[in-house]
Design an enzyme around this catalytic site. Structure first.
Site, PDB file in Angstrom:
ATOM      1  N   GLU A   1       7.186  -7.836 -18.240  1.00 15.18           N
ATOM      2  CA  GLU A   1       7.792  -7.252 -17.049  1.00 15.18           C
ATOM      3  C   GLU A   1       7.495  -8.066 -15.789  1.00 15.18           C
ATOM      4  O   GLU A   1       7.695  -7.579 -14.669  1.00 15.18           O
ATOM      5  CB  GLU A   1       7.289  -5.818 -16.850  1.00 15.18           C
ATOM      6  CG  GLU A   1       7.555  -4.890 -18.008  1.00 15.18           C
ATOM      7  CD  GLU A   1       9.005  -4.460 -18.129  1.00 15.18           C
ATOM      8  OE1 GLU A   1       9.889  -5.150 -17.575  1.00 15.18           O
ATOM      9  OE2 GLU A   1       9.253  -3.437 -18.788  1.00 15.18           O
TER      10      GLU A   1
ATOM     11  N   TYR B   1       4.601  19.131  -0.957  1.00 16.01           N
ATOM     12  CA  TYR B   1       4.394  18.208   0.158  1.00 16.01           C
ATOM     13  C   TYR B   1       3.841  16.850  -0.267  1.00 16.01           C
ATOM     14  O   TYR B   1       3.995  15.845   0.442  1.00 16.01           O
ATOM     15  CB  TYR B   1       3.509  18.841   1.241  1.00 16.01           C
ATOM     16  CG  TYR B   1       2.032  18.909   0.915  1.00 16.01           C
ATOM     17  CD1 TYR B   1       1.196  17.811   1.102  1.00 16.01           C
ATOM     18  CD2 TYR B   1       1.470  20.084   0.426  1.00 16.01           C
ATOM     19  CE1 TYR B   1      -0.153  17.880   0.811  1.00 16.01           C
ATOM     20  CE2 TYR B   1       0.123  20.161   0.137  1.00 16.01           C
ATOM     21  CZ  TYR B   1      -0.691  19.054   0.331  1.00 16.01           C
ATOM     22  OH  TYR B   1      -2.030  19.127   0.043  1.00 16.01           O
TER      23      TYR B   1
ATOM     24  N   HIS C   1       2.496  -0.525 -13.058  1.00 16.32           N
ATOM     25  CA  HIS C   1       3.600  -0.019 -13.882  1.00 16.32           C
ATOM     26  C   HIS C   1       3.009   0.643 -15.111  1.00 16.32           C
ATOM     27  O   HIS C   1       2.259   0.002 -15.871  1.00 16.32           O
ATOM     28  CB  HIS C   1       4.537  -1.148 -14.298  1.00 16.32           C
ATOM     29  CG  HIS C   1       5.457  -0.749 -15.408  1.00 16.32           C
ATOM     30  ND1 HIS C   1       6.252   0.384 -15.348  1.00 16.32           N
ATOM     31  CD2 HIS C   1       5.685  -1.302 -16.636  1.00 16.32           C
ATOM     32  CE1 HIS C   1       6.933   0.497 -16.480  1.00 16.32           C
ATOM     33  NE2 HIS C   1       6.602  -0.509 -17.276  1.00 16.32           N
TER      34      HIS C   1
ATOM     35  N   TYR D   1      -3.774   9.959   5.678  1.00 17.67           N
ATOM     36  CA  TYR D   1      -4.256  10.764   4.552  1.00 17.67           C
ATOM     37  C   TYR D   1      -4.913   9.889   3.498  1.00 17.67           C
ATOM     38  O   TYR D   1      -4.270   9.013   2.906  1.00 17.67           O
ATOM     39  CB  TYR D   1      -3.094  11.539   3.943  1.00 17.67           C
ATOM     40  CG  TYR D   1      -3.471  12.389   2.738  1.00 17.67           C
ATOM     41  CD1 TYR D   1      -3.908  13.693   2.882  1.00 17.67           C
ATOM     42  CD2 TYR D   1      -3.365  11.861   1.437  1.00 17.67           C
ATOM     43  CE1 TYR D   1      -4.241  14.470   1.793  1.00 17.67           C
ATOM     44  CE2 TYR D   1      -3.715  12.631   0.334  1.00 17.67           C
ATOM     45  CZ  TYR D   1      -4.151  13.935   0.517  1.00 17.67           C
ATOM     46  OH  TYR D   1      -4.492  14.683  -0.570  1.00 17.67           O
TER      47      TYR D   1
ATOM     48  N   HIS E   1      11.920   4.968 -19.390  1.00 24.28           N
ATOM     49  CA  HIS E   1      10.931   3.900 -19.417  1.00 24.28           C
ATOM     50  C   HIS E   1       9.572   4.354 -18.880  1.00 24.28           C
ATOM     51  O   HIS E   1       8.639   4.532 -19.646  1.00 24.28           O
ATOM     52  CB  HIS E   1      11.470   2.718 -18.607  1.00 24.28           C
ATOM     53  CG  HIS E   1      10.688   1.456 -18.736  1.00 24.28           C
ATOM     54  ND1 HIS E   1      11.256   0.213 -18.678  1.00 24.28           N
ATOM     55  CD2 HIS E   1       9.355   1.228 -18.891  1.00 24.28           C
ATOM     56  CE1 HIS E   1      10.325  -0.719 -18.809  1.00 24.28           C
ATOM     57  NE2 HIS E   1       9.159  -0.121 -18.937  1.00 24.28           N
TER      58      HIS E   1
ATOM     59  N   HIS F   1       3.317   4.291 -18.129  1.00 20.69           N
ATOM     60  CA  HIS F   1       4.177   5.207 -18.873  1.00 20.69           C
ATOM     61  C   HIS F   1       3.489   6.559 -19.065  1.00 20.69           C
ATOM     62  O   HIS F   1       3.302   7.015 -20.209  1.00 20.69           O
ATOM     63  CB  HIS F   1       4.504   4.623 -20.251  1.00 20.69           C
ATOM     64  CG  HIS F   1       5.107   3.270 -20.241  1.00 20.69           C
ATOM     65  ND1 HIS F   1       5.118   2.447 -21.361  1.00 20.69           N
ATOM     66  CD2 HIS F   1       5.735   2.569 -19.267  1.00 20.69           C
ATOM     67  CE1 HIS F   1       5.724   1.308 -21.077  1.00 20.69           C
ATOM     68  NE2 HIS F   1       6.097   1.352 -19.800  1.00 20.69           N
TER      69      HIS F   1
END
Length: 215
Positions: A74, A114, A93, A209, A156, A95
């Protein structure tokens, strides 16, 4: 960002957390960090516990890497995200179950909580499906990430960006938690979505935050 060796070590350390965090299993998923004019990325098909700092692959902006090494399949969308997004210093990335389940249904995550602000906007979009490792998938991901810090990938998984690897990992965990909450809420009833004004107010507060404010 830190020097190359520090980044290599951090990629190894963060990769070791993927299974424990529930973000990925086995050799699935990949991590990268911007480094100079290119980026460092985890190697293809290697269990995270077997990756050493020297096994992390450096890829340049033209998609070249050292002979004898093989980056994640990827690597292309990592390269294209860095080219399109100067703010992105790290990419995760993965899954995870709930984000992937929504991605299998090709559904965005709407503003039902939120914490949608963790993705940088009023939704976490689902990128169109294309075969993994292709330019078409990379183009779809870059589009889904416009004005966003995370996206789902149809059939994916999920991508999260960060100003550091720690922030990108934190964001990935939060998006998965958001996906789980949304999926559970749909089993209970019909989630009530926040208004545009309510989302805008949260996005403004999110600048300070937790890890959102850290580089």
């Amino acid at each position: 960002m830190s020097d190359e060796l520090t980044l290599r070590r951090e990629l190894v350390a963060q990769g070791a957390k993927l299974a424990v965090s529930g973000l990925s299993q086995g050799t699935s998923g990949n991590l990268s960090a911007r480094c100079g004019e290119g980026f460092l990325i985890t190697p293809s098909g290697t269990p995270y516990e077997d990756i050493a700092p020297e096994g992390v692959v450096v890829v340049d902006r033209d998609g070249h890497w050292p002979a004898g090494q093989r980056p994640s399949s990827e690597w292309r969308f990592h390269r294209d995200i860095y080219l399109a997004r100067p703010d992105a210093q790290a990419i995760v990335h993965v899954h995870p179950p709930y984000a992937t389940a929504l991605a299998m249904c090709r559904q965005d995550i709407p503003p039902a909580h939120y914490m949608i602000a963790v993705g940088g906007g009023d939704s976490v979009r689902c990128a169109a499906y294309h075969t993994y490792g292709t330019q078409a998938l990379s183009d779809a991901v870059v589009t889904a990430l416009e004005d966003r810090l995370a996206c789902l990938m149809a059939n994916h998984g999920m991508i999260a960006l960060g100003s550091s690897l720690a922030q990108a990992m934190w964001r990935a965990v939060e998006v998965e938690n958001l996906a789980r909450q949304y999926a559970l809420a749909r089993q209970v009833g019909t989630p009530v979505l926040l208004t545009d004004d309510e989302v805008t107010a949260v996005l403004e507060k999110f600048a300070h935050y937790g890890l959102m404010s850290r580089s």
